[in-house]
Design a protein around this motif. Sequence first.
Motif, PDB file in Angstrom:
ATOM      1  N   ALA A  73      -6.707  -4.466  -2.780  1.00 18.05           N
ATOM      2  CA  ALA A  73      -6.338  -3.537  -3.853  1.00 18.05           C
ATOM      3  C   ALA A  73      -5.099  -2.729  -3.475  1.00 18.05           C
ATOM      4  O   ALA A  73      -4.177  -2.547  -4.284  1.00 18.05           O
ATOM      5  N   TYR A  74      -5.066  -2.232  -2.233  1.00 16.39           N
ATOM      6  CA  TYR A  74      -3.892  -1.493  -1.782  1.00 16.39           C
ATOM      7  C   TYR A  74      -2.645  -2.377  -1.816  1.00 16.39           C
ATOM      8  O   TYR A  74      -1.569  -1.950  -2.274  1.00 16.39           O
ATOM      9  N   GLU A  75      -2.772  -3.606  -1.336  1.00 18.99           N
ATOM     10  CA  GLU A  75      -1.593  -4.465  -1.288  1.00 18.99           C
ATOM     11  C   GLU A  75      -1.093  -4.821  -2.683  1.00 18.99           C
ATOM     12  O   GLU A  75       0.117  -4.854  -2.919  1.00 18.99           O
ATOM     13  N   ALA A  76      -2.015  -5.072  -3.629  1.00 19.34           N
ATOM     14  CA  ALA A  76      -1.591  -5.376  -4.999  1.00 19.34           C
ATOM     15  C   ALA A  76      -0.836  -4.204  -5.610  1.00 19.34           C
ATOM     16  O   ALA A  76       0.196  -4.381  -6.272  1.00 19.34           O
ATOM     17  N   MET A  77      -1.331  -2.978  -5.387  1.00 21.44           N
ATOM     18  CA  MET A  77      -0.646  -1.787  -5.894  1.00 21.44           C
ATOM     19  C   MET A  77       0.712  -1.612  -5.218  1.00 21.44           C
ATOM     20  O   MET A  77       1.728  -1.349  -5.878  1.00 21.44           O
ATOM     21  N   ILE A  78       0.736  -1.748  -3.910  1.00 18.39           N
ATOM     22  CA  ILE A  78       1.980  -1.562  -3.153  1.00 18.39           C
ATOM     23  C   ILE A  78       3.020  -2.597  -3.560  1.00 18.39           C
ATOM     24  O   ILE A  78       4.209  -2.267  -3.749  1.00 18.39           O
ATOM     25  N   ASN A  79       2.620  -3.840  -3.704  1.00 18.39           N
ATOM     26  CA  ASN A  79       3.565  -4.890  -4.107  1.00 18.39           C
ATOM     27  C   ASN A  79       4.197  -4.585  -5.464  1.00 18.39           C
ATOM     28  O   ASN A  79       5.362  -4.915  -5.718  1.00 18.39           O
ATOM     29  N   ARG A  80       3.442  -3.925  -6.325  1.00 19.81           N
ATOM     30  CA  ARG A  80       3.914  -3.629  -7.676  1.00 19.81           C
ATOM     31  C   ARG A  80       4.824  -2.406  -7.706  1.00 19.81           C
ATOM     32  O   ARG A  80       5.779  -2.362  -8.492  1.00 19.81           O
ATOM     33  N   HIS A  81       4.560  -1.403  -6.869  1.00 20.23           N
ATOM     34  CA  HIS A  81       5.249  -0.120  -7.020  1.00 20.23           C
ATOM     35  C   HIS A  81       6.154   0.282  -5.856  1.00 20.23           C
ATOM     36  O   HIS A  81       6.951   1.222  -6.010  1.00 20.23           O
ATOM     37  N   ALA A  82       6.067  -0.379  -4.711  1.00 22.13           N
ATOM     38  CA  ALA A  82       6.849   0.049  -3.546  1.00 22.13           C
ATOM     39  C   ALA A  82       8.301  -0.404  -3.533  1.00 22.13           C
ATOM     40  O   ALA A  82       9.147   0.298  -2.965  1.00 22.13           O
ATOM     41  N   PRO A  83       8.663  -1.554  -4.122  1.00 15.62           N
ATOM     42  CA  PRO A  83      10.040  -2.037  -3.972  1.00 15.62           C
ATOM     43  C   PRO A  83      11.096  -0.999  -4.353  1.00 15.62           C
ATOM     44  O   PRO A  83      11.029  -0.389  -5.422  1.00 15.62           O
ATOM     45  N   GLY A  84      12.055  -0.806  -3.430  1.00  8.96           N
ATOM     46  CA  GLY A  84      13.176   0.091  -3.677  1.00  8.96           C
ATOM     47  C   GLY A  84      12.873   1.567  -3.497  1.00  8.96           C
ATOM     48  O   GLY A  84      13.771   2.397  -3.636  1.00  8.96           O
TER      49      GLY A  84
END
Length: 342
Positions: A73-84
């Motif tokens: 769950a953390y990785e799915a959220m991070i992949n979606r919102h962390a870039p840049g």
Amino acid sequence: MAKSMFDDPQELFTFCSVLRDNDNEVQAIALAKQALAQRADDPETVAVAQMFLSHKVHSYHRLMLADTPRNDAYEAMINRHAPGRRILDIGTGTGLLAMMAVRAGAEHVYACEVNPNKADLARAIVKQNGMEEQITVMNAYSLDLDRDRDLGGGVDAVLSELYTANIIGESLIQAMAHAGKELTVPGAIFLPPKVSVIGALAYCDLGDPIGEVAGFDLSLLERQLNYHALIDPKDAAQFQRGPSGVLSDIEFLPDTPIAMRDRSVTTLTSNGGRVNGVLYWMRIHFDHDIQYENQPGGGRELHWSVRFEPFAEARETEAGEAIKVGCAHNSNEIIIWEDGAP
């Protein structure tokens, strides 16, 4: 040749203990590392050094890192919102979430960890994974950070995993409120942005009340005894006596002050039978379609416990009977009670 404290493990033990007891744990850790490097062949020195190097690095990390639904769950959220984004990771622990963010394309991650052993470990793990240029690990409370001095002018995302069995016990709300006001740029997001307190009526055998012990009346203890219990999610379903409901929502929104306290009353229904309290757990909302819940009956890999909070008295209930349950929180605690108000 001058005698060194590394020649006497008990002297090392005493000196490092004094340092730690006087808030010089960083120096105690440094000495333990030196001792380990110089006397790795001496079992007693190794035992002393390891005691200080493992201080507050608890075994629950093993269970937490094995919680695949949490990690996914953390990785799915991070992949979606962390870039840049420039990200502050509060309570980084092993640095796992910070490294996920860099892998997802974060511009930079500032990772803070108050425990000097964990901070030191996180730096080593980050370096071992070749990310020391993209991740800055700081041994500090997030409350002591400065936007300009420590974070290069502020971050546009705050990442955290400060959850406990009572959900907010590691000063989650205080840390998020401070970060939102003092450490972020306008429009910054929180990852995750919301956690819900989920509850259900329950019956848990509390054992016999305390009375006479060894000929003395100790019944006064019963009035003040804390009867809450922590239950493994896979075992908790057997205590549940009704469907679950949302007791409280705690949200972290951009440019919005975070409520340091809240109070609500929710009606829960019984399946019938004896009821003497509430089971409660968390539902973390990572995004509109990404959630994590350590609900009763959940998989063996879920590491956060379900918590039981007792009512003042047990009662027999009919199927469908409604009971009002109060839930309130401040910045660090949640309390739950049977609400008798009309």
